[in-house]
Write a protein that holds these residues in place. Structure first.
Motif, mmCIF file in Angstrom:
data_model
loop_
_atom_site.group_PDB
_atom_site.id
_atom_site.type_symbol
_atom_site.label_atom_id
_atom_site.label_comp_id
_atom_site.label_asym_id
_atom_site.label_seq_id
_atom_site.Cartn_x
_atom_site.Cartn_y
_atom_site.Cartn_z
ATOM 1 N N THR A 37 13.155 -30.745 77.555
ATOM 2 C CA THR A 37 13.569 -31.113 78.717
ATOM 3 C C THR A 37 12.705 -32.227 79.217
ATOM 4 O O THR A 37 13.145 -32.919 80.098
ATOM 5 C CB THR A 37 13.733 -29.829 79.719
ATOM 6 O OG1 THR A 37 12.659 -29.306 79.765
ATOM 7 C CG2 THR A 37 14.745 -29.101 79.388
ATOM 8 N N ASP A 39 10.838 -32.400 81.673
ATOM 9 C CA ASP A 39 11.023 -32.537 83.067
ATOM 10 C C ASP A 39 10.478 -31.473 84.044
ATOM 11 O O ASP A 39 10.357 -30.470 83.540
ATOM 12 C CB ASP A 39 12.422 -32.998 83.636
ATOM 13 C CG ASP A 39 12.931 -33.810 84.537
ATOM 14 O OD1 ASP A 39 11.642 -34.275 85.380
ATOM 15 O OD2 ASP A 39 13.556 -34.732 84.446
ATOM 16 N N ASN A 40 10.394 -31.512 85.342
ATOM 17 C CA ASN A 40 9.696 -30.566 86.224
ATOM 18 C C ASN A 40 10.940 -29.567 86.313
ATOM 19 O O ASN A 40 12.130 -29.742 86.449
ATOM 20 C CB ASN A 40 9.232 -31.073 87.420
ATOM 21 C CG ASN A 40 10.212 -31.976 88.077
ATOM 22 O OD1 ASN A 40 11.196 -31.628 88.744
ATOM 23 N ND2 ASN A 40 9.581 -33.193 88.692
ATOM 24 N N LYS A 41 10.738 -28.458 87.156
ATOM 25 C CA LYS A 41 11.594 -27.535 87.294
ATOM 26 C C LYS A 41 12.505 -27.741 88.357
ATOM 27 O O LYS A 41 13.864 -27.549 88.521
ATOM 28 C CB LYS A 41 10.872 -26.062 87.879
ATOM 29 C CG LYS A 41 11.813 -25.024 87.911
ATOM 30 C CD LYS A 41 11.120 -23.687 88.601
ATOM 31 C CE LYS A 41 11.875 -22.357 88.584
ATOM 32 N NZ LYS A 41 12.746 -22.772 89.575
ATOM 33 N N THR A 58 13.168 -21.758 83.455
ATOM 34 C CA THR A 58 12.742 -22.964 82.845
ATOM 35 C C THR A 58 11.044 -22.558 82.321
ATOM 36 O O THR A 58 10.434 -21.786 82.762
ATOM 37 C CB THR A 58 12.581 -24.127 83.869
ATOM 38 O OG1 THR A 58 11.900 -23.736 85.135
ATOM 39 C CG2 THR A 58 14.160 -24.273 84.381
ATOM 40 N N ASP A 60 7.776 -25.145 81.760
ATOM 41 C CA ASP A 60 7.318 -26.528 81.901
ATOM 42 C C ASP A 60 6.989 -27.296 80.645
ATOM 43 O O ASP A 60 6.453 -26.609 79.618
ATOM 44 C CB ASP A 60 6.295 -26.529 82.834
ATOM 45 C CG ASP A 60 6.569 -26.130 84.438
ATOM 46 O OD1 ASP A 60 7.995 -26.477 84.660
ATOM 47 O OD2 ASP A 60 5.752 -25.706 85.279
ATOM 48 N N ALA A 61 7.389 -28.473 80.582
ATOM 49 C CA ALA A 61 6.673 -29.317 79.521
ATOM 50 C C ALA A 61 5.293 -29.563 79.697
ATOM 51 O O ALA A 61 4.515 -29.422 80.595
ATOM 52 C CB ALA A 61 7.297 -30.566 79.664
ATOM 53 N N GLN A 62 4.931 -29.831 78.515
ATOM 54 C CA GLN A 62 3.422 -30.219 78.348
ATOM 55 C C GLN A 62 3.000 -31.529 78.402
ATOM 56 O O GLN A 62 3.278 -32.000 77.214
ATOM 57 C CB GLN A 62 2.838 -29.496 76.964
ATOM 58 C CG GLN A 62 3.144 -27.961 76.877
ATOM 59 C CD GLN A 62 2.224 -27.034 78.137
ATOM 60 O OE1 GLN A 62 0.980 -27.323 78.276
ATOM 61 N NE2 GLN A 62 3.045 -26.085 78.665
ATOM 62 N N GLY A 67 9.078 -28.543 76.994
ATOM 63 C CA GLY A 67 10.060 -28.071 78.026
ATOM 64 C C GLY A 67 11.229 -27.225 77.750
ATOM 65 O O GLY A 67 11.831 -27.978 76.776
ATOM 66 N N ARG A 85 6.165 -21.420 75.775
ATOM 67 C CA ARG A 85 6.378 -22.752 75.467
ATOM 68 C C ARG A 85 7.438 -23.058 74.296
ATOM 69 O O ARG A 85 7.959 -24.151 74.202
ATOM 70 C CB ARG A 85 5.147 -23.547 75.251
ATOM 71 C CG ARG A 85 4.363 -23.285 74.025
ATOM 72 C CD ARG A 85 3.029 -24.110 73.853
ATOM 73 N NE ARG A 85 3.072 -25.602 73.853
ATOM 74 C CZ ARG A 85 3.452 -26.080 72.783
ATOM 75 N NH1 ARG A 85 3.214 -25.658 71.631
ATOM 76 N NH2 ARG A 85 3.521 -27.425 72.854
#
Length: 290
Positions: A37, A39-41, A58, A60-62, A67, A85
């Motif tokens: 994704t 992107d942020n939550k 969700t 979070d992406a690294q 994500g 993750r």
């Protein structure tokens, strides 16, 4: 009821958001699992609500990679079990059915870390005896037939993933439609296609949904095609997808000629009909070219 899995390669891209909205409008899935994704939550939460989904988990992406997100229609139908993750694991309660388990998986893209995905699946398999469905971008192949173009896939990766499937008592679902779900270098000498996206189920899940089918939806704005698992439908009947012009066609000399000829041959038609006929000719030609 249906489940869509898609490696969207970034929900920050407006084209991907528009594609996802159109996908939901056409297919009306009950659950959506998204990989990468990036992107942020807050952004994903906004997208989820705009699509009409009440449930959301969700991861979070690294940085600018990874994500995950799992969206579902009815908030109380799903109970979160675990996440990392690389996965989101939930229990699903559908009226008139036994509880079952849905796990969205994003396999380690780094080959040197691929064993982590295999160990993850083994650990998840020990957690529960519920009917179980695993779906997502596994970043693994089962056989050399899952790949077209480029060098042969290393046998030890094939053997390792097949051993996991045996150890976890999972069954690889047959894919209906085009057999490759990811591509790179389309239209070049380095064009590679692979079947990275798949659904795995145990026997108990297939007993619960004996008519289940897995489809490659083929259209995409990412380098991965979405796949859709329909647990109870005998036959997927969808209308013809709307015509989309492919920018890659502009590099083909015949494209301009075809447009001019289609337009001139139908000069007695009104503008809407001429556009439709031109689109039909381009679509047929495009399938032959690609």
């Amino acid at each position: 009821m249906s489940i869509i899995s898609w490696n969207c390669h970034g929900l920050g891209l407006p084209t991907n958001v528009r594609f996802l909205k159109e996908l939901v409008r056409q297919e009306r899935p009950s659950y959506i699992f998204l990989c990468e994704t990036i992107d942020n939550k807050g952004k994903i939460d906004w997208i989820s609500k705009s699509l009409g989904f009440d449930g959301l988990v969700t991861v979070d992406a690294q940085g600018r990679s990874g994500g995950l997100a799992l969206l579902w229609k009815e908030k109380d139908d799903v109970e979160l079990r675990s996440f990392s993750r690389n996965h989101i694991d939930v229990e699903v309660a559908v009226e008139g059915k036994d509880r079952w388990r849905l796990t969205g998986v994003y396999g380690e893209p780094d080959r040197s870390q691929r064993r982590k995905t295999w160990d993850l699946l083994r650990n998840l398999a020990r957690d529960s005896n519920l009917p179980w469905c695993v779906i997502g971008d596994m970043n693994n192949l089962i056989s050399q037939k899952d790949k077209r173009g480029g060098a042969l896939y290393p046998n030890w990766f094939l053997d390792g993933f097949n051993e996991v499937i045996i150890d976890t008592n999972l069954i690889d679902m047959e894919l209906v439609g085009y057999q490759y779900t990811w591509e790179r270098g389309k239209g070049t000498a380095d064009w590679i296609e692979e079947r990275l996206d798949r659904a795995l189920t145990n026997a108990a899940w297939l007993d619960l949904f004996p008519m289940a089918k897995l489809y490659n939806l083929e259209d995409t704005s990412s380098d991965h095609c979405p796949i859709m698992l329909i647990p109870e439908e005998k036959m997927k009947c969808t209308g013809k997808r709307p015509f989309r012009f492919e920018n890659a066609w502009l590099t083909e000399p015949m494209c301009r000629q075809l447009v001019v000829e289609s337009w001139e041959e139908n000069n007695m038609e009104n503008i809407q009909q001429k556009v439709k006929l031109c689109g039909d000719n381009l679509e047929q030609w495009g399938h032959e070219v690609t």
